[in-house]
Every structure is written in C-alpha cells, then in structure tokens.
Write an enzyme that holds these catalytic residues in place. Structure first.
Site, mmCIF file in Angstrom:
data_model
loop_
_atom_site.group_PDB
_atom_site.id
_atom_site.type_symbol
_atom_site.label_atom_id
_atom_site.label_comp_id
_atom_site.label_asym_id
_atom_site.label_seq_id
_atom_site.Cartn_x
_atom_site.Cartn_y
_atom_site.Cartn_z
ATOM 1 N N PHE A 40 37.857 34.324 42.976
ATOM 2 C CA PHE A 40 38.575 33.118 42.548
ATOM 3 C C PHE A 40 37.652 32.056 41.977
ATOM 4 O O PHE A 40 38.089 31.183 41.237
ATOM 5 C CB PHE A 40 39.363 32.529 43.741
ATOM 6 C CG PHE A 40 38.517 31.702 44.676
ATOM 7 C CD1 PHE A 40 38.237 30.373 44.395
ATOM 8 C CD2 PHE A 40 37.968 32.257 45.837
ATOM 9 C CE1 PHE A 40 37.438 29.607 45.237
ATOM 10 C CE2 PHE A 40 37.175 31.503 46.685
ATOM 11 C CZ PHE A 40 36.911 30.166 46.382
ATOM 12 N N LYS A 70 41.295 43.034 37.014
ATOM 13 C CA LYS A 70 42.118 42.621 38.165
ATOM 14 C C LYS A 70 41.527 41.301 38.633
ATOM 15 O O LYS A 70 40.576 41.270 39.401
ATOM 16 C CB LYS A 70 42.043 43.682 39.272
ATOM 17 C CG LYS A 70 43.240 43.710 40.211
ATOM 18 C CD LYS A 70 43.537 42.408 40.917
ATOM 19 C CE LYS A 70 42.626 42.126 42.085
ATOM 20 N NZ LYS A 70 42.834 40.754 42.646
ATOM 21 N N GLU A 107 43.940 36.696 42.733
ATOM 22 C CA GLU A 107 45.349 36.285 42.802
ATOM 23 C C GLU A 107 45.483 34.780 43.031
ATOM 24 O O GLU A 107 46.581 34.235 42.946
ATOM 25 C CB GLU A 107 46.076 37.075 43.899
ATOM 26 C CG GLU A 107 45.596 36.830 45.330
ATOM 27 C CD GLU A 107 44.365 37.664 45.714
ATOM 28 O OE1 GLU A 107 43.502 37.931 44.844
ATOM 29 O OE2 GLU A 107 44.262 38.032 46.914
ATOM 30 N N SER A 110 33.272 38.832 47.899
ATOM 31 C CA SER A 110 32.561 38.682 49.171
ATOM 32 C C SER A 110 31.929 40.017 49.597
ATOM 33 O O SER A 110 32.353 41.088 49.141
ATOM 34 C CB SER A 110 33.539 38.195 50.240
ATOM 35 O OG SER A 110 34.592 39.129 50.369
ATOM 36 N N CYS A 134 28.732 31.182 44.032
ATOM 37 C CA CYS A 134 27.903 32.201 44.678
ATOM 38 C C CYS A 134 26.438 31.807 44.615
ATOM 39 O O CYS A 134 25.612 32.340 45.340
ATOM 40 C CB CYS A 134 28.108 33.547 44.013
ATOM 41 S SG CYS A 134 27.680 33.493 42.285
ATOM 42 N N GLU A 142 28.224 32.890 55.324
ATOM 43 C CA GLU A 142 28.468 32.207 54.055
ATOM 44 C C GLU A 142 29.679 31.302 54.274
ATOM 45 O O GLU A 142 30.780 31.788 54.548
ATOM 46 C CB GLU A 142 28.769 33.229 52.955
ATOM 47 C CG GLU A 142 29.089 32.557 51.630
ATOM 48 C CD GLU A 142 29.437 33.532 50.505
ATOM 49 O OE1 GLU A 142 30.063 34.565 50.764
ATOM 50 O OE2 GLU A 142 29.061 33.228 49.357
HETATM 51 P P1 NAD Z 1 37.075 38.137 47.836
HETATM 52 O O1 NAD Z 1 36.102 39.178 48.228
HETATM 53 O O2 NAD Z 1 38.053 37.658 48.844
HETATM 54 O O3 NAD Z 1 37.958 38.643 46.584
HETATM 55 C C1 NAD Z 1 37.359 39.229 45.449
HETATM 56 C C2 NAD Z 1 38.349 40.199 44.828
HETATM 57 O O4 NAD Z 1 38.652 41.225 45.765
HETATM 58 C C3 NAD Z 1 39.669 39.548 44.441
HETATM 59 O O5 NAD Z 1 40.092 40.074 43.202
HETATM 60 C C4 NAD Z 1 40.611 39.961 45.573
HETATM 61 O O6 NAD Z 1 41.947 40.104 45.156
HETATM 62 C C5 NAD Z 1 40.051 41.305 46.008
HETATM 63 N N1 NAD Z 1 40.260 41.554 47.451
HETATM 64 C C6 NAD Z 1 40.360 40.641 48.440
HETATM 65 N N2 NAD Z 1 40.523 41.256 49.638
HETATM 66 C C7 NAD Z 1 40.517 42.578 49.387
HETATM 67 C C8 NAD Z 1 40.620 43.745 50.219
HETATM 68 N N3 NAD Z 1 40.779 43.639 51.537
HETATM 69 N N4 NAD Z 1 40.549 44.957 49.635
HETATM 70 C C9 NAD Z 1 40.390 45.078 48.306
HETATM 71 N N5 NAD Z 1 40.280 44.011 47.471
HETATM 72 C C10 NAD Z 1 40.334 42.781 48.001
HETATM 73 O O7 NAD Z 1 36.233 36.916 47.234
HETATM 74 P P2 NAD Z 1 36.751 35.478 46.794
HETATM 75 O O8 NAD Z 1 37.097 34.701 48.010
HETATM 76 O O9 NAD Z 1 37.750 35.587 45.708
HETATM 77 O O10 NAD Z 1 35.414 34.898 46.121
HETATM 78 C C11 NAD Z 1 34.384 34.299 46.868
HETATM 79 C C12 NAD Z 1 33.304 35.286 47.210
HETATM 80 O O11 NAD Z 1 32.782 35.875 46.022
HETATM 81 C C13 NAD Z 1 32.105 34.654 47.894
HETATM 82 O O12 NAD Z 1 31.666 35.501 48.913
HETATM 83 C C14 NAD Z 1 31.068 34.550 46.784
HETATM 84 O O13 NAD Z 1 29.730 34.518 47.211
HETATM 85 C C15 NAD Z 1 31.354 35.788 46.031
HETATM 86 N N6 NAD Z 1 30.840 35.711 44.680
HETATM 87 C C16 NAD Z 1 29.699 36.403 44.412
HETATM 88 C C17 NAD Z 1 29.133 36.331 43.151
HETATM 89 C C18 NAD Z 1 27.881 37.070 42.828
HETATM 90 O O14 NAD Z 1 27.495 37.052 41.682
HETATM 91 N N7 NAD Z 1 27.236 37.733 43.755
HETATM 92 C C19 NAD Z 1 29.757 35.560 42.159
HETATM 93 C C20 NAD Z 1 30.934 34.878 42.469
HETATM 94 C C21 NAD Z 1 31.462 34.963 43.743
#
Ligand code: NAD
Length: 499
Positions: free
Chosen positions: A150, A174, A177, A227, A282, A383
């Site tokens: 997000f 994808k 959401e 994450s 991130c 985090e």
């Molecule tokens: P998230 O892991 O909750 O979601 C990321 C994606 O995974 C979304 O599209 C979501 O719909 C999907 N998702 C969520 N739960 C899922 C599940 N149980 N099974 C399968 N898919 C699932 O992350 P977020 O809250 O949207 O974003 C924040 C996180 O992203 C932080 O941890 C941040 O550090 C990380 N991030 C990392 C980088 C990087 O370059 N390393 C860059 C941006 C964000």
C-alpha cells in the site's frame, strides 16, 4: 458507492457482481470512499489467458515499436502526474508533495525502460571455433506478475512493469487493496500510449488473488514487495511452483550517528526520514544509533524537530505529515508506543493525543520519539511502520556496526559522520543492501538496482536497473556454423571442442 474493478484485456472487468470486496478509505477523514472487488481464482485465470493471448504479438514487436509505446506512456505520466499524485494522496493519505515525489521516482523507471534497446543487447563472439560464431540473446519470460504494497501505490508497481513490458513480457499487477485506484489510471495510460490490450492487466484483491497468481501455471515469474512474512510465503509458494520469484520484504532501517557528525544536519535528515510519509516507507529510518556522547546533543535536536512537524490532511498546503493508512494500522502503531513505555524506554515526544481540527475521524498519529531503547524491546525488534523513532545509545563504532549487522533485516542503512575512513569501513562491512553516507534515505536511482539483504529480500535479483532486465528475461546462447559446400562431413563421437 463506486467499485474499483479489475482491468483485463484492455477493459474494466468484474465490478458488477456483489462478490468479496474490500473498503477503500480516505485516511484524512476516515470515511469510506469506495469498494474494491476481490478477484477469485477464475478472475485470475481469465486475466492470465488474456495476457497469454497477446504475449506473442508484443514479444514480436520490434524494439523500436516497443520503445515508441514506452515514450508515449512516459509523456502521459509526465503530463498527468498531478492527477496521479492526487489519487495517491486521496487513498494513501501521504502529502501531495510526497505523492509527487513518488510519481517522479516511478517515472524515472519508465525513462530507464525507454532505453531498452541498449539494455537488452546480447553478446557476440566471432570464430569461437574455426568458422563457428557464438552469441547470446535475452528473451522475455511470457506472463509475469507484480504484487505490491500500500505504501507506494504507483512507484512500486512502476519499479516492475516498465522493465517487464519493455523486455517483451505481458504483465499482471495485483496492487494493494488499500489504495487500488492508481493502477487503473496507469492501465488507461498504457492503452492510450498504444500498448496492445492484454499486455498490462490489473487484478484487484487479497490473499485469494495472490495465491491464485502463485499457483497459476501460466505465470512465469512473480515480483513481490511487502512485509517479510508475506514475502517469505510468496517466495516459497511461487518457487515451489517452478516460478522465478523476487520478493522484497520489510525493514528496520538504522541510522548510525558518530560523535563527529554535524548534529543539526543529522537531526534534520533523521526527522525527515523517520516522519516523512508518517514512517510508512520501507526506507524510513526507524532506529537511530547514537555513538558515544553524541546522543546528548542529538536527542534534544530530534525532539525539537519531531514536536514541530505539521500534521494534517495530505491535500492541505502546509501539511508535512499525513494520516496513517487505516485506523487499524494507526492503533497498531499506537500500541507499540504503549509497549515501549511498558518495556522501559523513555518517551521524549508523544504524538498519541494529536487532534487535527476538522478531521477528528482521520487516522492521525503525531510523531513519537523514544530515547534509551534497547535491542530486546519490541519497538526495536519489530518493524513499526509508523512515525516512531527510537534512539539506541551505544559506546563505539564497532558496537553500532555489530548492532546493525545482527538485525535480521537488511534493507537500508545510513551513517552520519565527517570521518571518511569510518564511512568507508562502514560501507564495506555493513550487511545491508542499500547504504547512505550522510544520506538518510539511500533509495537508488532507476539505473541502479533496488533491494535489501537478509530478511528484506527473498530471491537473488533486485528490482529495476540491469538486475530488473535480468529478472524479466532469460538468456539463450546460440552456437552457429554455416558449412562450406566442400567442408568436412565426417562423424565425430567425441565431446565437441573448439579448433
Ligand atoms: P503486506 O505484506 O501486508 O501486503 C503486500 C501485498 O501482499 C498486498 O498486495 C497484499 O494484498 C498482499 N497480501 C497481504 N496479506 C497476504 C497474505 N496473507 N497472503 C498473500 N498475500 C497477501 O504489506 P503492506 O502492509 O501493504 O506494505 C507494507 C510493508 O511493505 C512493510 O513491511 C514495508 O517494509 C514493505 N515494503 C518493502 C519494500 C522494499 O522495497 N523492501 C518497499 C515497500 C514496502
């Protein structure tokens, strides 16, 4: 209420049925603004079929033809950058200035991809054996997918799809959401730019859509950013299905401040990196490692800056920090502040009681600053992904380096110092993928590659730059001979060697 739908084969799809869906909020007001359709496995299958049917046409489009589409797409994003930034702010909550920066950094990857003819050049060796030539070519993989978080609803997808598409692949996005609408604006611009329908597709959704992508035999590769627990899941499930996967995970970014650093400069840089985008980056700095006596000057300088951050709706001029993305996330971040107090850290600035006039139902939390944090505390270990900076005091450079290297995450790190030798040693010995020297957010430019180490990345290639091209193509090595009419025709059963 409007429904945010999928984009399959060049058209909106899937919003009519009242199936599973999520809610999209305006984080500044707390109001429900839209529903977002959640794809089923059969929606994902329809998308992959649309992408597969167009893939051969796009793969066979000349490099000049692809480049012309990319340049037109670049112009459209550039011309409408403010529209995209406003959409990001409306659903994510970050300030408009921050959203404009996000669009700019995404655009730079499109500009990189406009140079695809040079990036895709292979190798050629003449006469590797007598009158035998050898060469290698890079070819697209087919249908590839991107699953994104997000916190950068435009930039992170743009780390992926410009390069993937320029390489000749069809792409399925994808998005998160929580802020899904930017993806549809980008889809329309691709169509306007002349990209054949079906090369760029969007499926909205949650875990169901993600798992359907990971299991679909028609998808060759998956790029994921999110994450760490989900990154690990995506990597394990995707690779178990034989896919190429790069999965970028979470972070706990440290900034080491040495006693000789310019404290005023470091404090401003750290406040910007810790509280910018409400800490939902991130690459946000989360742990400040103060070496020796520098903490005594640094903590008050940080406190002054934290207390003076102007928090307000992202759309308002003058807001420096917007709300968090959802009320659940705001409450989770606030619960970490409570845990920090319970575990014995010193809360120097408390943002929990912040009220933004006229926006009482918004998901706001003011900047928080902790001092005397220790590595056992949950505010250090986890985090938090919110506007909470933790100062850890250590005795020496070696203590600081050891602390950073023992941390399971390895996304970004910074060091603040005027000592070139110390900085050079840090750069060499630190076990982190992206390093800043007096630069708090060392996010590489598009022509370098972006990615962390350890639990911040599962897989072995980073995104964009040459590694992005590498990820979205596979190498074919060709050995060629054009026999002379009078040449040798004998049978040789020995292993071929050059002569
Ligand atoms: P998230 O892991 O909750 O979601 C990321 C994606 O995974 C979304 O599209 C979501 O719909 C999907 N998702 C969520 N739960 C899922 C599940 N149980 N099974 C399968 N898919 C699932 O992350 P977020 O809250 O949207 O974003 C924040 C996180 O992203 C932080 O941890 C941040 O550090 C990380 N991030 C990392 C980088 C990087 O370059 N390393 C860059 C941006 C964000």
């Amino acid at each position: 209420m409007k429904t945010v739908t999928h984009w399959i084969g060049g058209a909106l799809a899937g919003g009519e049925e009242a199936g599973r869906h999520g809610i999209v909020y305006d984080p500044a007001t707390g109001s429900e603004e839209a529903r977002v359709a959640f794809a089923t496995p059969s929606d994902v299958d329809a998308t992959v079929r649309a992408a597969r049917s167009t893939f051969p046409e796009w793969r066979d489009t000349s490099l000049s033809g692809r480049t012309r589409v990319l340049f037109r797409f670049r112009e459209l994003v550039d011309r409408h950058r403010d529209e995209l930034a406003r959409l990001i702010t409306a659903e994510h909550g970050k300030t408009l200035e921050d959203a404009r920066g996000e669009v700019q950094r995404g655009l730079e990857v499109v500009e990189l991809a406009c140079g695809i003819p040079s990036l895709l050049q292979g190798e050629f060796s003449e006469n590797v054996s007598t009158r035998v030539d050898a060469y290698s070519i890079r070819q697209p993989l087919g249908v590839v997918a991107g699953i994104t978080p997000f916190n950068f609803p435009a930039m992170v997808p743009m780390w992926m799809f410009p390069v993937a598409i320029a390489c000749g692949n069809a792409f399925v996005l994808k998005p998160s959401e929580k802020d899904p609408s930017a993806s549809l604006l980008l889809a329309r611009w691709w169509q306007e730019a002349g990209l054949p329908d079906g090369v760029f597709n969007v499926v909205q959704g949650d875990k169901v859509a993600v798992d359907a992508i990971l299991d679909h035999p028609g998808i060759a590769a998956v790029s994921f950013v999110g994450s760490t627990p989900i990154a690990r899941h995506v990597y394990e499930r995707g690779t178990a299905q034989g896919k190429r996967v790069q999965a970028l995970g979470g972070a706990k970014n440290h900034a080491v401040v040495l006693p000789d650093a310019d404290v005023e400069m470091a404090a401003s840089a750290l406040a910007s990196a810790g509280y910018g985008s409400a800490g939902e980056r991130c690459m946000a700095v989360s742990a400040v490692v103060a070496v020796g006596e520098v903490a005594d000057a640094l903590v008050p300088a940080l406190a002054e800056r934290a207390a003076s951050v102007v928090v307000g709706p992202g759309m308002s001029d003058g807001s420096q920090m917007g709300p968090l993305v959802t009320s659940a996330h705001r409450d989770k971040v606030a619960s970490y502040v409570e845990a920090g107090i319970r575990e014995g850290a010193e809360l120097v600035v408390d943002g929990r009681d912040l009220k933004v006039e006229g926006h009482e139902a918004g998901f706001f939390l003011g900047p928080c600053l902790f001092d005397r944090v220790t590595p056992e505390m949950s505010i250090y270990r986890d985090e938090i992904f919110g506007p909470v900076l933790s100062v850890v005091r250590v005795g020496s450079f070696d203590d600081a380096l050891g602390l950073v290297n023992r941390n399971p995450y390895g996304n970004g790190v910074a060091i603040f110092t005027n000592d070139g030798l110390a900085a050079r040693r840090f750069q060499s010995e630190v076990e982190v993928g992206m390093v800043g020297i007096n630069v708090p957010i060392p996010t590489p430019m598009a022509y370098f590659s972006f990615g962390g180490w350890k639990q911040s990345l599962f897989g072995d290639t980073h995104v964009h730059g040459r590694q992005g091209v590498h990820f979205y193509t596979r190498t074919k090595a060709v050995t060629a001979r054009w026999p002379e009419p009078t040449g040798e025709r004998a049978v040789h059963l020995g292993f071929p060697t050059a002569d």
